[in-house]
Design a protein around this motif. Structure first.
Motif, PDB file in Angstrom:
ATOM      1  N   PRO A  76       0.793  -1.241   0.000  1.00 52.93           N
ATOM      2  CA  PRO A  76       0.000   0.000   0.000  1.00 52.93           C
ATOM      3  C   PRO A  76       0.821   1.284   0.000  1.00 52.93           C
ATOM      4  CG  PRO A  76      -0.950  -1.596   1.503  1.00 52.93           C
ATOM      5  CD  PRO A  76       0.369  -2.157   1.069  1.00 52.93           C
ATOM      6  N   LYS A  77       1.996   1.277   0.590  1.00 50.76           N
ATOM      7  CA  LYS A  77       2.786   2.501   0.687  1.00 50.76           C
ATOM      8  C   LYS A  77       3.670   2.740  -0.540  1.00 50.76           C
ATOM      9  CE  LYS A  77       2.903   2.553   5.750  1.00 50.76           C
ATOM     10  NZ  LYS A  77       3.771   2.609   6.968  1.00 50.76           N
ATOM     11  N   LYS A  78       3.642   1.807  -1.475  1.00 54.58           N
ATOM     12  CA  LYS A  78       4.475   1.927  -2.673  1.00 54.58           C
ATOM     13  C   LYS A  78       3.606   2.250  -3.881  1.00 54.58           C
ATOM     14  CE  LYS A  78       7.926  -0.955  -3.284  1.00 54.58           C
ATOM     15  NZ  LYS A  78       8.714  -2.165  -3.628  1.00 54.58           N
ATOM     16  N   ASP A  79       4.146   3.055  -4.792  1.00 58.85           N
ATOM     17  CA  ASP A  79       3.474   3.352  -6.053  1.00 58.85           C
ATOM     18  C   ASP A  79       3.118   2.029  -6.731  1.00 58.85           C
ATOM     19  OD1 ASP A  79       2.818   4.001  -8.711  1.00 58.85           O
ATOM     20  OD2 ASP A  79       4.239   5.666  -8.779  1.00 58.85           O
ATOM     21  N   VAL A  80       1.849   1.862  -7.112  1.00 59.44           N
ATOM     22  CA  VAL A  80       1.398   0.611  -7.704  1.00 59.44           C
ATOM     23  C   VAL A  80       2.209   0.245  -8.947  1.00 59.44           C
ATOM     24  CG1 VAL A  80      -0.385   1.711  -9.125  1.00 59.44           C
ATOM     25  CG2 VAL A  80      -0.641  -0.681  -8.426  1.00 59.44           C
ATOM     26  N   ARG A  81       2.752   1.247  -9.629  1.00 54.18           N
ATOM     27  CA  ARG A  81       3.549   0.974 -10.830  1.00 54.18           C
ATOM     28  C   ARG A  81       4.871   0.296 -10.488  1.00 54.18           C
ATOM     29  NH1 ARG A  81       2.889   7.087 -12.897  1.00 54.18           N
ATOM     30  NH2 ARG A  81       3.409   7.291 -10.677  1.00 54.18           N
ATOM     31  N   GLN A  82       5.238   0.331  -9.200  1.00 53.43           N
ATOM     32  CA  GLN A  82       6.477  -0.289  -8.746  1.00 53.43           C
ATOM     33  C   GLN A  82       6.244  -1.613  -8.043  1.00 53.43           C
ATOM     34  OE1 GLN A  82       9.471   1.025  -9.578  1.00 53.43           O
ATOM     35  NE2 GLN A  82       8.243   2.519 -10.722  1.00 53.43           N
ATOM     36  N   TRP A  83       5.013  -2.065  -7.990  1.00 51.60           N
ATOM     37  CA  TRP A  83       4.731  -3.350  -7.343  1.00 51.60           C
ATOM     38  C   TRP A  83       5.393  -4.490  -8.114  1.00 51.60           C
ATOM     39  CZ3 TRP A  83      -1.190  -3.469  -5.816  1.00 51.60           C
ATOM     40  CH2 TRP A  83      -1.399  -2.547  -4.786  1.00 51.60           C
ATOM     41  N   SER A  84       5.799  -5.517  -7.361  1.00 51.09           N
ATOM     42  CA  SER A  84       6.438  -6.701  -7.939  1.00 51.09           C
ATOM     43  C   SER A  84       5.483  -7.892  -7.917  1.00 51.09           C
ATOM     44  CB  SER A  84       7.704  -7.058  -7.149  1.00 51.09           C
ATOM     45  OG  SER A  84       8.659  -6.036  -7.208  1.00 51.09           O
ATOM     46  N   LEU A  85       5.851  -8.928  -8.630  1.00 48.41           N
ATOM     47  CA  LEU A  85       5.101 -10.176  -8.548  1.00 48.41           C
ATOM     48  C   LEU A  85       5.287 -10.792  -7.174  1.00 48.41           C
ATOM     49  CD1 LEU A  85       6.008 -11.852 -11.972  1.00 48.41           C
ATOM     50  CD2 LEU A  85       4.054 -10.380 -11.444  1.00 48.41           C
ATOM     51  N   ASN A  86       4.264 -11.494  -6.685  1.00 43.82           N
ATOM     52  CA  ASN A  86       4.444 -12.228  -5.442  1.00 43.82           C
ATOM     53  C   ASN A  86       4.958 -13.634  -5.756  1.00 43.82           C
ATOM     54  OD1 ASN A  86       2.214 -13.791  -6.238  1.00 43.82           O
ATOM     55  ND2 ASN A  86       0.793 -12.820  -4.801  1.00 43.82           N
ATOM     56  N   SER A  87       5.077 -14.473  -4.758  1.00 40.14           N
ATOM     57  CA  SER A  87       5.679 -15.797  -4.966  1.00 40.14           C
ATOM     58  C   SER A  87       4.866 -16.642  -5.941  1.00 40.14           C
ATOM     59  CB  SER A  87       5.827 -16.523  -3.626  1.00 40.14           C
ATOM     60  OG  SER A  87       4.571 -16.655  -2.980  1.00 40.14           O
ATOM     61  N   ILE A  88       3.540 -16.524  -5.890  1.00 36.38           N
ATOM     62  CA  ILE A  88       2.696 -17.281  -6.825  1.00 36.38           C
ATOM     63  C   ILE A  88       2.897 -16.775  -8.244  1.00 36.38           C
ATOM     64  CG2 ILE A  88       0.325 -17.821  -7.491  1.00 36.38           C
ATOM     65  CD1 ILE A  88      -0.436 -17.649  -4.537  1.00 36.38           C
ATOM     66  N   GLY A  89       2.900 -15.461  -8.399  1.00 35.24           N
ATOM     67  CA  GLY A  89       3.110 -14.887  -9.724  1.00 35.24           C
ATOM     68  C   GLY A  89       4.458 -15.272 -10.308  1.00 35.24           C
ATOM     69  N   ARG A  90       5.502 -15.200  -9.491  1.00 38.99           N
ATOM     70  CA  ARG A  90       6.843 -15.567  -9.980  1.00 38.99           C
ATOM     71  C   ARG A  90       6.902 -17.030 -10.379  1.00 38.99           C
ATOM     72  NH1 ARG A  90       8.370 -12.470  -5.492  1.00 38.99           N
ATOM     73  NH2 ARG A  90       8.914 -14.346  -4.326  1.00 38.99           N
ATOM     74  N   ALA A  91       6.249 -17.878  -9.589  1.00 42.70           N
ATOM     75  CA  ALA A  91       6.254 -19.309  -9.898  1.00 42.70           C
ATOM     76  C   ALA A  91       5.548 -19.590 -11.220  1.00 42.70           C
ATOM     77  CB  ALA A  91       5.597 -20.097  -8.763  1.00 42.70           C
ATOM     78  N   ARG A  92       4.455 -18.878 -11.477  1.00 46.83           N
ATOM     79  CA  ARG A  92       3.726 -19.078 -12.726  1.00 46.83           C
ATOM     80  C   ARG A  92       4.560 -18.638 -13.924  1.00 46.83           C
ATOM     81  NH1 ARG A  92      -2.047 -16.506 -12.560  1.00 46.83           N
ATOM     82  NH2 ARG A  92      -2.357 -17.883 -14.370  1.00 46.83           N
ATOM     83  N   VAL A  93       5.266 -17.517 -13.769  1.00 44.89           N
ATOM     84  CA  VAL A  93       6.119 -17.038 -14.861  1.00 44.89           C
ATOM     85  C   VAL A  93       7.271 -18.024 -15.082  1.00 44.89           C
ATOM     86  CG1 VAL A  93       7.707 -15.230 -15.595  1.00 44.89           C
ATOM     87  CG2 VAL A  93       5.527 -14.617 -14.538  1.00 44.89           C
ATOM     88  N   SER A  94       7.879 -18.485 -14.013  1.00 42.17           N
ATOM     89  CA  SER A  94       8.989 -19.431 -14.139  1.00 42.17           C
ATOM     90  C   SER A  94       8.551 -20.708 -14.835  1.00 42.17           C
ATOM     91  CB  SER A  94       9.556 -19.762 -12.746  1.00 42.17           C
ATOM     92  OG  SER A  94      10.140 -18.625 -12.150  1.00 42.17           O
ATOM     93  N   ALA A  95       7.346 -21.176 -14.508  1.00 41.19           N
ATOM     94  CA  ALA A  95       6.842 -22.399 -15.139  1.00 41.19           C
ATOM     95  C   ALA A  95       6.654 -22.209 -16.635  1.00 41.19           C
ATOM     96  CB  ALA A  95       5.531 -22.818 -14.486  1.00 41.19           C
ATOM     97  N   LEU A  96       6.169 -21.035 -17.036  1.00 41.49           N
ATOM     98  CA  LEU A  96       5.992 -20.776 -18.466  1.00 41.49           C
ATOM     99  C   LEU A  96       7.341 -20.598 -19.150  1.00 41.49           C
ATOM    100  CD1 LEU A  96       4.187 -20.301 -20.882  1.00 41.49           C
ATOM    101  CD2 LEU A  96       3.944 -17.902 -20.189  1.00 41.49           C
ATOM    102  N   ALA A  97       8.266 -19.918 -18.501  1.00 41.88           N
ATOM    103  CA  ALA A  97       9.598 -19.717 -19.082  1.00 41.88           C
ATOM    104  C   ALA A  97      10.338 -21.041 -19.252  1.00 41.88           C
ATOM    105  CB  ALA A  97      10.410 -18.766 -18.202  1.00 41.88           C
ATOM    106  N   ALA A  98       9.996 -22.019 -18.432  1.00 37.52           N
ATOM    107  CA  ALA A  98      10.627 -23.340 -18.537  1.00 37.52           C
ATOM    108  C   ALA A  98      10.085 -24.139 -19.721  1.00 37.52           C
ATOM    109  CB  ALA A  98      10.405 -24.124 -17.244  1.00 37.52           C
TER     110      ALA A  98
END
Length: 209
Positions: free
Chosen positions: A17-39
């Motif tokens: 909440p205290k960070k500009d939404v444009r600077q938000w990162s993926l969470n662990s689920i999001g990163r895992a989904r991207v990694s699975a597709l990249a694999a």
């Protein structure tokens, strides 16, 4: 040869909440989904260009995919999400109410947000500019659910409506042929990308919100 264009949204993010939404990162689920597709780069093996929004969550989605494909990522700030800086962070329930108003009133700047009609014009222009350049291979755009839905509506020649939004959590895609500029299917989870299947063969489960 026909070029297939895919629009992919970033998956789940870490809400700060205290960070500009444009600077938000993926969470662990999001990163895992991207990694699975990249694999599984073979599912995007015909891709010749990857273009991303300049927001962090989109970049964190696009960079691993471009690397897996051996491509240099292109970044286009015009692909960013609709501008919501006027309100900053909103609690989830309030955000959903304002988002409903955003789609329902495309000609109004709901609570100071960028108007839906303007955001739609911006994302359509960004896609058209890319497609105007002669090149070989499919194209992968990586962006956001809001402007992605506005793009879907424009390509489908339907009025702006949230009923055409992606499913919960993000990480959805749709495709269209560069020469036809009409969606080949409704939003699908990124996990449905498969080698050798035609987009029209995918089910439309969970599309209408």
């Amino acid at each position: 040869m026909a070029r297939t264009v895919r629009y992919l949204t970033h998956p789940q993010v870490l809400i700060e909440p205290k960070k500009d939404v444009r600077q938000w990162s993926l969470n662990s689920i999001g990163r895992a989904r991207v990694s699975a597709l990249a694999a599984r780069p073979e599912v995007l093996q015909q891709t010749g260009k990857v273009i991303s929004s300049d927001e962090v969550k989109a970049l964190e989605t696009a960079l691993p995919l471009a690397a897996a494909l051996g491509l240099e990522l292109e970044v286009d700030p015009q692909m960013r999400e609709n501008d919501r800086t006027a309100t900053g962070f909103l609690p989830p329930k309030e955000f959903e109410r304002v988002a409903d108003q955003f789609f329902a009133n495309p000609l109004k700047d709901v609570r100071g947000w960028e108007r839906a009609i303007d955001a739609q014009g911006r994302i359509v222009a960004a896609v058209e500019a890319c497609l105007s350049v002669s090149q070989e291979g499919d194209i992968l755009f990586v962006g956001h659910g809001g402007v992605g839905t506005l793009l879907y509506c424009a390509l489908s020649n339907v009025g702006i409506s949230r009923r055409f939004d992606q499913g919960p959590g993000g990480g959805f895609w749709f495709s269209f042929e560069a020469e036809e500029l009409r969606p080949l299917q409704e939003w699908q989870p990124m996990e449905t990308l498969r080698v050798g299947r035609q987009p029209s063969e995918y089910p439309a489960e969970g599309f209408v919100r």
